[in-house]
Design a protein around this motif. Structure first.
Motif, PDB file in Angstrom:
ATOM      1  N   LEU A   1      25.200 -26.341-128.751  1.00 54.71           N
ATOM      2  CA  LEU A   1      25.568 -24.949-129.027  1.00 54.71           C
ATOM      3  C   LEU A   1      24.328 -24.089-129.201  1.00 54.71           C
ATOM      4  CD1 LEU A   1      27.732 -22.830-129.553  1.00 54.71           C
ATOM      5  CD2 LEU A   1      27.692 -23.474-131.968  1.00 54.71           C
ATOM      6  N   LYS A   2      23.334 -24.645-129.900  1.00 52.40           N
ATOM      7  CA  LYS A   2      22.116 -23.879-130.150  1.00 52.40           C
ATOM      8  C   LYS A   2      21.439 -23.487-128.824  1.00 52.40           C
ATOM      9  CE  LYS A   2      17.896 -24.270-132.653  1.00 52.40           C
ATOM     10  NZ  LYS A   2      16.948 -25.295-133.048  1.00 52.40           N
ATOM     11  N   ALA A   3      21.328 -24.487-127.958  1.00 54.41           N
ATOM     12  CA  ALA A   3      20.690 -24.217-126.654  1.00 54.41           C
ATOM     13  C   ALA A   3      21.534 -23.244-125.838  1.00 54.41           C
ATOM     14  CB  ALA A   3      20.495 -25.521-125.892  1.00 54.41           C
ATOM     15  N   ALA A   4      22.852 -23.382-125.965  1.00 49.51           N
ATOM     16  CA  ALA A   4      23.729 -22.499-125.196  1.00 49.51           C
ATOM     17  C   ALA A   4      23.592 -21.052-125.655  1.00 49.51           C
ATOM     18  CB  ALA A   4      25.179 -22.960-125.316  1.00 49.51           C
ATOM     19  N   LEU A   5      23.489 -20.848-126.970  1.00 50.73           N
ATOM     20  CA  LEU A   5      23.359 -19.473-127.480  1.00 50.73           C
ATOM     21  C   LEU A   5      22.039 -18.856-127.042  1.00 50.73           C
ATOM     22  CD1 LEU A   5      24.909 -19.868-131.054  1.00 50.73           C
ATOM     23  CD2 LEU A   5      25.880 -18.679-129.068  1.00 50.73           C
ATOM     24  N   LYS A   6      21.006 -19.674-126.994  1.00 53.74           N
ATOM     25  CA  LYS A   6      19.709 -19.198-126.516  1.00 53.74           C
ATOM     26  C   LYS A   6      19.841 -18.725-125.064  1.00 53.74           C
ATOM     27  CE  LYS A   6      15.526 -21.249-128.215  1.00 53.74           C
ATOM     28  NZ  LYS A   6      14.839 -22.515-128.177  1.00 53.74           N
ATOM     29  N   ARG A   7      20.501 -19.562-124.275  1.00 54.54           N
ATOM     30  CA  ARG A   7      20.672 -19.235-122.861  1.00 54.54           C
ATOM     31  C   ARG A   7      21.513 -17.955-122.681  1.00 54.54           C
ATOM     32  NH1 ARG A   7      24.649 -20.895-118.195  1.00 54.54           N
ATOM     33  NH2 ARG A   7      23.732 -19.337-116.849  1.00 54.54           N
ATOM     34  N   ALA A   8      22.542 -17.821-123.515  1.00 59.49           N
ATOM     35  CA  ALA A   8      23.426 -16.651-123.408  1.00 59.49           C
ATOM     36  C   ALA A   8      22.617 -15.372-123.598  1.00 59.49           C
ATOM     37  CB  ALA A   8      24.540 -16.740-124.437  1.00 59.49           C
ATOM     38  N   ASP A   9      21.691 -15.419-124.566  1.00 59.57           N
ATOM     39  CA  ASP A   9      20.831 -14.264-124.810  1.00 59.57           C
ATOM     40  C   ASP A   9      19.934 -13.986-123.620  1.00 59.57           C
ATOM     41  OD1 ASP A   9      21.315 -12.965-127.064  1.00 59.57           O
ATOM     42  OD2 ASP A   9      19.942 -14.123-128.350  1.00 59.57           O
ATOM     43  N   ARG A  10      19.287 -15.061-123.155  1.00 59.91           N
ATOM     44  CA  ARG A  10      18.314 -14.921-122.077  1.00 59.91           C
ATOM     45  C   ARG A  10      18.972 -14.369-120.814  1.00 59.91           C
ATOM     46  NH1 ARG A  10      16.306 -20.307-121.262  1.00 59.91           N
ATOM     47  NH2 ARG A  10      17.938 -20.447-119.697  1.00 59.91           N
ATOM     48  N   ASP A  11      20.165 -14.870-120.506  1.00 61.55           N
ATOM     49  CA  ASP A  11      20.792 -14.511-119.235  1.00 61.55           C
ATOM     50  C   ASP A  11      21.726 -13.304-119.334  1.00 61.55           C
ATOM     51  OD1 ASP A  11      19.365 -16.541-118.239  1.00 61.55           O
ATOM     52  OD2 ASP A  11      21.031 -17.915-117.880  1.00 61.55           O
ATOM     53  N   GLY A  12      21.785 -12.702-120.519  1.00 65.45           N
ATOM     54  CA  GLY A  12      22.499 -11.444-120.633  1.00 65.45           C
ATOM     55  C   GLY A  12      24.006 -11.523-120.517  1.00 65.45           C
ATOM     56  N   PHE A  13      24.630 -12.575-120.996  1.00 67.15           N
ATOM     57  CA  PHE A  13      26.097 -12.608-120.992  1.00 67.15           C
ATOM     58  C   PHE A  13      26.649 -11.537-121.926  1.00 67.15           C
ATOM     59  CE2 PHE A  13      25.272 -16.854-119.359  1.00 67.15           C
ATOM     60  CZ  PHE A  13      26.253 -16.959-118.383  1.00 67.15           C
ATOM     61  N   ARG A  14      27.853 -11.099-121.646  1.00 70.30           N
ATOM     62  CA  ARG A  14      28.470 -10.083-122.497  1.00 70.30           C
ATOM     63  C   ARG A  14      28.961 -10.697-123.802  1.00 70.30           C
ATOM     64  NH1 ARG A  14      29.419  -7.140-125.482  1.00 70.30           N
ATOM     65  NH2 ARG A  14      30.605  -5.211-125.575  1.00 70.30           N
ATOM     66  N   ALA A  15      29.515 -11.930-123.708  1.00 70.34           N
ATOM     67  CA  ALA A  15      30.072 -12.580-124.893  1.00 70.34           C
ATOM     68  C   ALA A  15      30.073 -14.097-124.711  1.00 70.34           C
ATOM     69  CB  ALA A  15      31.498 -12.078-125.140  1.00 70.34           C
ATOM     70  N   VAL A  16      30.104 -14.805-125.833  1.00 68.69           N
ATOM     71  CA  VAL A  16      30.200 -16.270-125.794  1.00 68.69           C
ATOM     72  C   VAL A  16      31.518 -16.677-126.443  1.00 68.69           C
ATOM     73  CG1 VAL A  16      29.098 -18.444-126.431  1.00 68.69           C
ATOM     74  CG2 VAL A  16      27.703 -16.405-126.133  1.00 68.69           C
ATOM     75  N   ALA A  17      32.179 -17.655-125.851  1.00 67.62           N
ATOM     76  CA  ALA A  17      33.389 -18.205-126.461  1.00 67.62           C
ATOM     77  C   ALA A  17      33.113 -19.657-126.812  1.00 67.62           C
ATOM     78  CB  ALA A  17      34.562 -18.097-125.494  1.00 67.62           C
ATOM     79  N   MET A  18      33.270 -19.991-128.102  1.00 69.62           N
ATOM     80  CA  MET A  18      32.961 -21.355-128.552  1.00 69.62           C
ATOM     81  C   MET A  18      34.259 -22.106-128.814  1.00 69.62           C
ATOM     82  SD  MET A  18      29.841 -20.158-130.963  1.00 69.62           S
ATOM     83  CE  MET A  18      30.473 -18.511-131.125  1.00 69.62           C
ATOM     84  N   LEU A  19      34.294 -23.320-128.292  1.00 72.55           N
ATOM     85  CA  LEU A  19      35.523 -24.107-128.369  1.00 72.55           C
ATOM     86  C   LEU A  19      35.208 -25.487-128.925  1.00 72.55           C
ATOM     87  CD1 LEU A  19      38.580 -24.084-127.394  1.00 72.55           C
ATOM     88  CD2 LEU A  19      37.743 -25.193-125.322  1.00 72.55           C
ATOM     89  N   GLY A  20      35.638 -25.769-130.185  1.00 80.59           N
ATOM     90  CA  GLY A  20      35.433 -27.085-130.799  1.00 80.59           C
ATOM     91  C   GLY A  20      36.776 -27.657-131.229  1.00 80.59           C
ATOM     92  N   ASP A  21      36.718 -28.755-131.997  1.00 85.07           N
ATOM     93  CA  ASP A  21      37.957 -29.402-132.417  1.00 85.07           C
ATOM     94  C   ASP A  21      38.824 -28.475-133.278  1.00 85.07           C
ATOM     95  OD1 ASP A  21      37.243 -31.642-131.053  1.00 85.07           O
ATOM     96  OD2 ASP A  21      36.334 -32.647-132.795  1.00 85.07           O
ATOM     97  N   ASP A  22      38.189 -27.723-134.182  1.00 85.52           N
ATOM     98  CA  ASP A  22      38.958 -26.808-135.045  1.00 85.52           C
ATOM     99  C   ASP A  22      39.692 -25.762-134.209  1.00 85.52           C
ATOM    100  OD1 ASP A  22      37.937 -28.189-137.131  1.00 85.52           O
ATOM    101  OD2 ASP A  22      36.445 -26.646-137.707  1.00 85.52           O
ATOM    102  N   GLU A  23      38.973 -25.210-133.247  1.00 84.87           N
ATOM    103  CA  GLU A  23      39.574 -24.184-132.392  1.00 84.87           C
ATOM    104  C   GLU A  23      40.745 -24.758-131.603  1.00 84.87           C
ATOM    105  OE1 GLU A  23      36.267 -24.463-132.677  1.00 84.87           O
ATOM    106  OE2 GLU A  23      35.482 -22.477-133.161  1.00 84.87           O
ATOM    107  N   LEU A  24      40.553 -25.990-131.095  1.00 82.99           N
ATOM    108  CA  LEU A  24      41.624 -26.617-130.318  1.00 82.99           C
ATOM    109  C   LEU A  24      42.891 -26.735-131.160  1.00 82.99           C
ATOM    110  CD1 LEU A  24      39.898 -29.495-128.311  1.00 82.99           C
ATOM    111  CD2 LEU A  24      40.988 -27.426-127.406  1.00 82.99           C
TER     112      LEU A  24
END
Ligand code: AMP
Length: 426
Positions: free
Chosen positions: A363-386
């Motif tokens: 997740l940490k690496a993914a959030l870094k990438r999201a910032d770098r690549d300019g995504f509009r939003a991130v959606a995180m999906l884990g066991d709790d969310e499921l």
């Protein structure tokens, strides 16, 4: 390392988004003026271009990619499209359909150019042809469609140059006029122009060599010797343009580099482009189809250089296209990974552009990438969310986070403000 051939380019993302956006606007605008797309072969019989573009032109004389095929037939990669459209019109008996036909095209062209900025050996053109109408109104409509296309892209600084090239009957007189005017200065012309003086003096007006341009300024203008029919035609086109409020300038030096034009010729120039400032060229070609063995059917068209167009696209259009507006879906753990693609597909069907994290990043690496690549939003999906059937979404522009039920995600996405507004400090 094998490299791409000289004069060709690799178009890479994200720039290809600009190409796609420009092509989408072209298709929409030209279709809304009654246009239909035509696609013809990338190579044709060499003879087609020799007979249409003209033997005395630079294109035929030194820029064609011509090769024998395995049976010894001479083929040429198309250096422009109008000849192919005219050939297709004859061969497919398009004259049997109700006239006129408005045909647009997009695609690669090939010319063996000397290397310089803005000149490529493979380049793309976007064009429109109106075949089967000889009225000034046809030319005006063509120019209006072209103008509309540029307006939609946000251009405000382009200049339309317009001239009357006369009728073929005027041509001999005009060629002779240039020959007489320039022969005394023959020695000062470049070697190409010395040849042109014999073969096709008109082409001297096209020469890029500065000394030749100075000398050519002394040649008579075509319009000075043109007959009444062509003058009246072009005056009619001008009247329509004025009525529409489409600005243009009369440029009596404008002759265009192809032999099939007559009467109306025009170019669109961008002040931003420097030496190769011409973004678009076109004109009327009422004898072309007959010269190629078809019936006497008039036509008028233009071709826009897409490479140069993309280079000078207005910043607003570019920014709007390049702002990445995708949702980055990051599954955490095996169970989430198993559900993620199915959820993504559902949201994509609901109109959300979703890019799924498929490399197993933390997740940490993914959030870094999201910032770098300019995504509009991130959606995180884990066991709790499921378990809760929600997804934790983070609006990267505003910096806030919330839980959104799976089914509500498309509505949540549609309600997101554009990134720039969300980030504005209140
Ligand atoms: P033409 O068919 O020569 O009238 O060219 C029409 C438009 O195509 C020009 O105004 C340019 O924008 C573009 N064009 C022509 N040749 C090239 C080239 N070698 N490289 C890039 N663009 C070109």
């Amino acid at each position: 390392m094998i490299q791409r051939p000289r004069g060709t380019r690799d178009l890479l993302p994200p720039e290809t988004r600009l190409w796609l956006a420009v092509e989408t606007v072209a298709r929409e605008v030209f279709a809304s003026f009654g246009g239909e797309e035509i696609r013809t072969p990338v190579f044709e019989a060499t003879e087609l271009f020799v007979r249409s573009v003209g033997e005395g032109t630079d294109i035929v004389h030194k820029e064609m990619y011509t090769f024998p095929d395995r049976k010894g037939r001479s083929l040429t990669l198309r250096p422009e499209m109008t000849a192919g459209v005219a050939r297709a019109w004859i061969e497919n008996r398009l004259g049997d359909r109700s006239q006129p036909l408005r045909l647009f095209y997009l695609g690669p062209m090939f010319r063996y150019e000397r290397m310089q900025h803005g000149r490529y050996r493979q380049f793309s053109q976007i064009g429109l042809e109106i075949i089967g109408a000889d009225t000034p109104l046809a030319d005006a409509e063509l120019l209006a469609a072209m103008h509309e296309f540029f307006v939609r892209l946000g251009f405000t600084d382009l200049q339309i140059h317009l001239n009357n090239l006369g009728d073929p009957e005027d041509r001999a007189r005009y060629q002779e006029g240039i020959r007489v005017a320039l022969t005394p200065r023959r020695a000062e012309l470049c070697s190409d122009c010395q040849r042109r003086l014999e073969e096709n003096p008109l082409r001297i007006l096209d020469c890029k060599v500065p000394a030749c341009q100075v000398i050519a300024a002394d040649a008579p203008g075509v319009d000075d010797v043109a007959g009444d029919p062509s003058r009246q035609h072009v005056a009619g086109v001008e009247a329509h343009l004025q009525a529409l409020g489409i600005p243009y300038v009369r440029n009596r030096r404008l002759v265009r580099g192809l032999d099939y034009y007559l009467r109306t010729v025009f170019e669109v120039v961008s002040p931003q482009l420097g030496t190769n400032a011409v973004l678009c060229g076109g004109g009327r070609y009422d004898r072309l189809i007959a010269d190629l063995g078809g019936p006497a059917v008039p036509g008028v068209g233009f071709a826009i250089g897409e490479d140069r167009l993309v280079e000078v696209l207005p910043a607003r259009f570019k920014d709007a296209v390049l702002a990445r507006a995708a949702l980055y879906l990051v599954p955490m753990g095996a169970a989430a990974e198993n559900r993620a693609l199915e959820l993504a597909r559902g949201w994509i069907r609901g109109g959300v552009p979703v890019e799924l994290e498929i490399t197993g990043r933390s997740l940490k690496a993914a959030l870094k990438r999201a910032d770098r690549d300019g995504f509009r939003a991130v959606a995180m999906l884990g066991d709790d969310e499921l378990k809760a059937k929600t997804v934790t979404v983070r609006d990267l522009a505003a910096g806030n986070q919330s839980a959104v039920p799976f089914a509500d995600l498309p509505a949540w996405w549609q309600a997101l403000p554009p990134a720039r507004e969300a980030a504005r400090p209140e």
